[in-house]
Design an enzyme around this catalytic site. Sequence first.
Site, PDB file in Angstrom:
ATOM      1  N   ALA A  96      63.889  16.272  65.486  1.00 48.30           N
ATOM      2  CA  ALA A  96      63.791  17.153  66.638  1.00 48.30           C
ATOM      3  C   ALA A  96      63.640  18.576  66.131  1.00 48.30           C
ATOM      4  O   ALA A  96      64.136  18.917  65.053  1.00 48.30           O
ATOM      5  CB  ALA A  96      65.032  17.047  67.530  1.00 48.30           C
ATOM      6  N   SER A  97      62.958  19.397  66.891  1.00 53.95           N
ATOM      7  CA  SER A  97      62.852  20.804  66.524  1.00 53.95           C
ATOM      8  C   SER A  97      64.208  21.457  66.732  1.00 53.95           C
ATOM      9  O   SER A  97      65.119  20.885  67.319  1.00 53.95           O
ATOM     10  CB  SER A  97      61.796  21.506  67.375  1.00 53.95           C
ATOM     11  OG  SER A  97      62.253  21.609  68.718  1.00 53.95           O
ATOM     12  N   THR A  98      64.368  22.672  66.263  1.00 55.55           N
ATOM     13  CA  THR A  98      65.643  23.373  66.405  1.00 55.55           C
ATOM     14  C   THR A  98      65.967  23.661  67.859  1.00 55.55           C
ATOM     15  O   THR A  98      67.103  23.957  68.190  1.00 55.55           O
ATOM     16  CB  THR A  98      65.619  24.693  65.621  1.00 55.55           C
ATOM     17  OG1 THR A  98      64.493  25.483  66.061  1.00 55.55           O
ATOM     18  CG2 THR A  98      65.482  24.437  64.137  1.00 55.55           C
ATOM     19  N   LYS A  99      64.982  23.561  68.735  1.00 57.99           N
ATOM     20  CA  LYS A  99      65.226  23.809  70.156  1.00 57.99           C
ATOM     21  C   LYS A  99      65.632  22.536  70.891  1.00 57.99           C
ATOM     22  O   LYS A  99      66.096  22.588  72.022  1.00 57.99           O
ATOM     23  CB  LYS A  99      63.972  24.405  70.819  1.00 57.99           C
ATOM     24  CG  LYS A  99      63.629  25.807  70.320  1.00 57.99           C
ATOM     25  CD  LYS A  99      62.420  26.349  71.048  1.00 57.99           C
ATOM     26  CE  LYS A  99      62.075  27.758  70.567  1.00 57.99           C
ATOM     27  NZ  LYS A  99      60.880  28.305  71.262  1.00 57.99           N
ATOM     28  N   ASP A 100      65.397  21.412  70.261  1.00 55.84           N
ATOM     29  CA  ASP A 100      65.744  20.129  70.861  1.00 55.84           C
ATOM     30  C   ASP A 100      66.994  19.615  70.166  1.00 55.84           C
ATOM     31  O   ASP A 100      66.972  19.252  69.006  1.00 55.84           O
ATOM     32  CB  ASP A 100      64.591  19.142  70.669  1.00 55.84           C
ATOM     33  CG  ASP A 100      64.836  17.822  71.368  1.00 55.84           C
ATOM     34  OD1 ASP A 100      65.986  17.564  71.771  1.00 55.84           O
ATOM     35  OD2 ASP A 100      63.875  17.058  71.498  1.00 55.84           O
TER      36      ASP A 100
END
Length: 214
Positions: free
Chosen positions: A9-13
């Site tokens: 997951a990206s750092t935003k997810d």
Amino acid sequence: MFIRAYLRASTKDQNADRAKGMLRQFIEERDHKIASYYIENASGTQLNRIELTRLLNDSQANDILLIEQIDRLTRLNDDDWTQLKKQISNLNLKIVSLDIPTSWQALDKNITNNDPIAKAILNAVNNMFIDLMAAMSRKDWITRKERQRQGIERGIKNGKYKGKQPDLERHQQVISLKKRGLTLKEICQTTGYCYSNVCKILAHYKKDLFVIKK
């Protein structure tokens, strides 16, 4: 053949393992089992990722690299994607991605082991689709970044942009987890922050607000 599931997951997810059940169901429906899960919160634009590197180090010839979508594996630029593909090819790993149905045939031993012509055709088609999806993933990332930049410029021009504000609640969660003795990897998985962000937060609060025992 070991099936190694990679979830990113990206750092935003904050929920990198949201697809875990989907991957498990997909594999079990085909009478296989997932041998290992490699889960991390990191940007797909980074070639050097802790769990991806661990997966590659653990892998042996003919293992399966299972992903939900190609963009979970790569949003890399051309040079880095070429390097990652070379690593995967040298290990003789097979990529199976839920968004590329032709790749699913790698799970069928009858096709891959008994028919060399079918195997060659499958590899060629899969490589084409994987490269196409990788290019689209990179383009999507570039487009989103450009839109973000344009939005920031409009905000600055209109006097409404104040910059990204720190999430103090998540910062406190990082500190709390550190005090409880969790490792940096465990803190990253729990909070959704990447490794470098956790280190920055700990350094900042250790210096200014908290005394954290090592």
